[in-house]
Design a protein around this motif. Sequence first.
Motif, PDB file in Angstrom:
ATOM      1  N   PRO A   1       0.821  -1.212   0.000  1.00 21.20           N
ATOM      2  CA  PRO A   1       0.000   0.000   0.000  1.00 21.20           C
ATOM      3  C   PRO A   1       0.857   1.264   0.000  1.00 21.20           C
ATOM      4  CG  PRO A   1      -0.808  -1.575   1.612  1.00 21.20           C
ATOM      5  CD  PRO A   1       0.525  -2.087   1.143  1.00 21.20           C
ATOM      6  N   GLU A   2       0.373   2.291  -0.662  1.00 27.01           N
ATOM      7  CA  GLU A   2       1.090   3.572  -0.677  1.00 27.01           C
ATOM      8  C   GLU A   2       1.253   4.078   0.749  1.00 27.01           C
ATOM      9  OE1 GLU A   2      -0.543   6.498  -3.245  1.00 27.01           O
ATOM     10  OE2 GLU A   2      -0.737   5.135  -4.963  1.00 27.01           O
ATOM     11  N   ALA A   3       2.383   4.695   1.018  1.00 23.29           N
ATOM     12  CA  ALA A   3       2.721   5.289   2.323  1.00 23.29           C
ATOM     13  C   ALA A   3       3.032   4.237   3.388  1.00 23.29           C
ATOM     14  CB  ALA A   3       1.617   6.226   2.818  1.00 23.29           C
ATOM     15  N   GLN A   4       3.038   2.959   3.036  1.00 21.45           N
ATOM     16  CA  GLN A   4       3.483   1.929   3.971  1.00 21.45           C
ATOM     17  C   GLN A   4       4.832   1.368   3.510  1.00 21.45           C
ATOM     18  OE1 GLN A   4       0.886  -1.091   5.572  1.00 21.45           O
ATOM     19  NE2 GLN A   4      -0.957   0.038   4.969  1.00 21.45           N
ATOM     20  N   SER A   5       5.525   0.746   4.437  1.00 16.75           N
ATOM     21  CA  SER A   5       6.797   0.110   4.111  1.00 16.75           C
ATOM     22  C   SER A   5       6.872  -1.223   4.846  1.00 16.75           C
ATOM     23  CB  SER A   5       7.989   0.992   4.511  1.00 16.75           C
ATOM     24  OG  SER A   5       7.954   1.267   5.902  1.00 16.75           O
ATOM     25  N   ALA A   6       7.500  -2.200   4.216  1.00 14.59           N
ATOM     26  CA  ALA A   6       7.720  -3.489   4.866  1.00 14.59           C
ATOM     27  C   ALA A   6       8.883  -3.359   5.839  1.00 14.59           C
ATOM     28  CB  ALA A   6       8.002  -4.565   3.826  1.00 14.59           C
ATOM     29  N   ARG A   7       8.730  -3.963   7.017  1.00 12.93           N
ATOM     30  CA  ARG A   7       9.754  -3.855   8.053  1.00 12.93           C
ATOM     31  C   ARG A   7      10.154  -5.239   8.538  1.00 12.93           C
ATOM     32  NH1 ARG A   7       7.296  -1.905  12.452  1.00 12.93           N
ATOM     33  NH2 ARG A   7       5.181  -2.103  11.610  1.00 12.93           N
ATOM     34  N   ASP A   8      11.404  -5.380   8.937  1.00  6.94           N
ATOM     35  CA  ASP A   8      11.913  -6.650   9.438  1.00  6.94           C
ATOM     36  C   ASP A   8      11.502  -6.789  10.900  1.00  6.94           C
ATOM     37  OD1 ASP A   8      13.220  -8.934  10.060  1.00  6.94           O
ATOM     38  OD2 ASP A   8      15.245  -8.122   9.860  1.00  6.94           O
ATOM     39  N   VAL A   9      10.297  -7.317  11.125  1.00  5.19           N
ATOM     40  CA  VAL A   9       9.761  -7.409  12.481  1.00  5.19           C
ATOM     41  C   VAL A   9       9.359  -8.835  12.861  1.00  5.19           C
ATOM     42  CG1 VAL A   9       8.922  -5.024  12.553  1.00  5.19           C
ATOM     43  CG2 VAL A   9       7.456  -6.813  11.602  1.00  5.19           C
ATOM     44  N   SER A  10       9.618  -9.796  11.999  1.00  2.00           N
ATOM     45  CA  SER A  10       9.046 -11.122  12.215  1.00  2.00           C
ATOM     46  C   SER A  10       9.649 -11.857  13.399  1.00  2.00           C
ATOM     47  CB  SER A  10       9.217 -11.974  10.960  1.00  2.00           C
ATOM     48  OG  SER A  10      10.552 -12.400  10.828  1.00  2.00           O
ATOM     49  N   GLY A  11      10.948 -11.661  13.662  1.00  2.00           N
ATOM     50  CA  GLY A  11      11.614 -12.444  14.691  1.00  2.00           C
ATOM     51  C   GLY A  11      11.916 -13.860  14.251  1.00  2.00           C
ATOM     52  N   GLU A  12      11.510 -14.206  13.025  1.00  2.60           N
ATOM     53  CA  GLU A  12      11.743 -15.555  12.498  1.00  2.60           C
ATOM     54  C   GLU A  12      12.735 -15.537  11.343  1.00  2.60           C
ATOM     55  OE1 GLU A  12       7.969 -17.139  11.401  1.00  2.60           O
ATOM     56  OE2 GLU A  12       7.241 -17.292  13.455  1.00  2.60           O
ATOM     57  N   ALA A  13      13.258 -14.348  11.023  1.00  5.56           N
ATOM     58  CA  ALA A  13      14.160 -14.219   9.881  1.00  5.56           C
ATOM     59  C   ALA A  13      15.472 -13.590  10.313  1.00  5.56           C
ATOM     60  CB  ALA A  13      13.516 -13.375   8.787  1.00  5.56           C
ATOM     61  N   ASP A  14      16.554 -13.972   9.621  1.00  2.00           N
ATOM     62  CA  ASP A  14      17.837 -13.327   9.895  1.00  2.00           C
ATOM     63  C   ASP A  14      18.219 -12.355   8.780  1.00  2.00           C
ATOM     64  OD1 ASP A  14      18.655 -14.976   7.815  1.00  2.00           O
ATOM     65  OD2 ASP A  14      19.783 -16.344   9.103  1.00  2.00           O
ATOM     66  N   ARG A  15      17.367 -12.259   7.739  1.00  2.00           N
ATOM     67  CA  ARG A  15      17.610 -11.289   6.679  1.00  2.00           C
ATOM     68  C   ARG A  15      16.331 -11.078   5.885  1.00  2.00           C
ATOM     69  NH1 ARG A  15      20.484 -11.491   1.031  1.00  2.00           N
ATOM     70  NH2 ARG A  15      20.889  -9.287   0.736  1.00  2.00           N
ATOM     71  N   THR A  16      16.107  -9.861   5.450  1.00  3.34           N
ATOM     72  CA  THR A  16      15.001  -9.562   4.540  1.00  3.34           C
ATOM     73  C   THR A  16      15.546  -8.777   3.358  1.00  3.34           C
ATOM     74  OG1 THR A  16      14.420  -7.470   5.619  1.00  3.34           O
ATOM     75  CG2 THR A  16      13.349  -9.472   6.446  1.00  3.34           C
ATOM     76  N   ALA A  17      14.836  -8.810   2.240  1.00  2.00           N
ATOM     77  CA  ALA A  17      15.316  -8.103   1.054  1.00  2.00           C
ATOM     78  C   ALA A  17      14.178  -7.903   0.066  1.00  2.00           C
ATOM     79  CB  ALA A  17      16.447  -8.890   0.384  1.00  2.00           C
ATOM     80  N   TRP A  18      14.297  -6.844  -0.725  1.00  8.63           N
ATOM     81  CA  TRP A  18      13.459  -6.640  -1.900  1.00  8.63           C
ATOM     82  C   TRP A  18      14.279  -7.119  -3.099  1.00  8.63           C
ATOM     83  CZ3 TRP A  18       8.435  -5.382  -1.995  1.00  8.63           C
ATOM     84  CH2 TRP A  18       7.875  -4.760  -0.876  1.00  8.63           C
ATOM     85  N   ILE A  19      13.727  -8.026  -3.874  1.00  6.27           N
ATOM     86  CA  ILE A  19      14.491  -8.641  -4.954  1.00  6.27           C
ATOM     87  C   ILE A  19      13.740  -8.539  -6.280  1.00  6.27           C
ATOM     88  CG2 ILE A  19      15.635 -10.269  -3.407  1.00  6.27           C
ATOM     89  CD1 ILE A  19      13.620 -12.393  -4.433  1.00  6.27           C
ATOM     90  N   ASP A  20      14.493  -8.622  -7.368  1.00  2.44           N
ATOM     91  CA  ASP A  20      13.911  -8.729  -8.696  1.00  2.44           C
ATOM     92  C   ASP A  20      13.499 -10.192  -8.889  1.00  2.44           C
ATOM     93  OD1 ASP A  20      13.389  -9.043 -11.410  1.00  2.44           O
ATOM     94  OD2 ASP A  20      15.023  -7.731 -12.050  1.00  2.44           O
ATOM     95  N   PRO A  21      12.217 -10.485  -9.130  1.00  3.20           N
ATOM     96  CA  PRO A  21      11.802 -11.888  -9.271  1.00  3.20           C
ATOM     97  C   PRO A  21      12.515 -12.637 -10.389  1.00  3.20           C
ATOM     98  CG  PRO A  21       9.891 -10.472  -8.984  1.00  3.20           C
ATOM     99  CD  PRO A  21      11.070  -9.558  -9.180  1.00  3.20           C
TER     100      PRO A  21
END
Length: 256
Positions: A179-199
Amino acid sequence: MPLPPAMMKRAREFSGPPAPARPAATVVLLRPSGATFQAYVLRRMTTMAFGGVYAFPGGTVDPSDQPETLRDDWADRLGVPEEQARAVVGAAARELFEEAGVVLAGPTAEPDRTVADADDPTWESDRAAVLRRELTMAELLARRGLRLRDDLLLPWARWITPEFEPKRFDTWFFVALLPEAQSARDVSGEADRTAWIDPADVAELPMLPPTRHTLNQIAASRTIPEVVAASAHRDAATPVTPRIEVQPDGTATLSL
């Protein structure tokens, strides 16, 4: 497609019976990137089931996943009774909130709008309460005068984990736009890395076959409108049930 070594070993040694497949949901979150788009992935901690590989936000359906939905065709789209279909949709939205802080919701009186302040500190305390099951997603949205924007969840596919895996899931894959004006954040506690990738550029990333196959399918559309158009023709009701073929030399491949 070839299997990772650990998965290949389990396939060769499996003698049954298979574990039951638990209902689950996962969300391929997309955002614009120049003329194309990127997908949000997280790498599960190695201590978790299917750890060490990149995946999308998602998890199992919870008894609290009982949302009020805008769409009334989820049973047909997902191939299960209405109550179960709504639970799967609710799990997709909840897991996206829990693992990426993204809220697919808007004001009850303005169903075409989406939340714009999901990084407010009060949202983080609410996210933690939902994660601890002290608050349901439906209760949270009602308290804030919001309604689930399930029309933003685009059903894409349904995969059932092969029988040789000790933990199995019947997983519905959805696509959603950030959604516009939102951002994904690394908050899961189940991951050691997050990324935006080209599929289209994921060959070097460790992934389970459903994740890689889904990204390959989405990469066939080079713009977000093309992905949205493609989703209208996807079958998310009929499960993909991969078959394992063990070769004479002991190697194993996954056939769809």
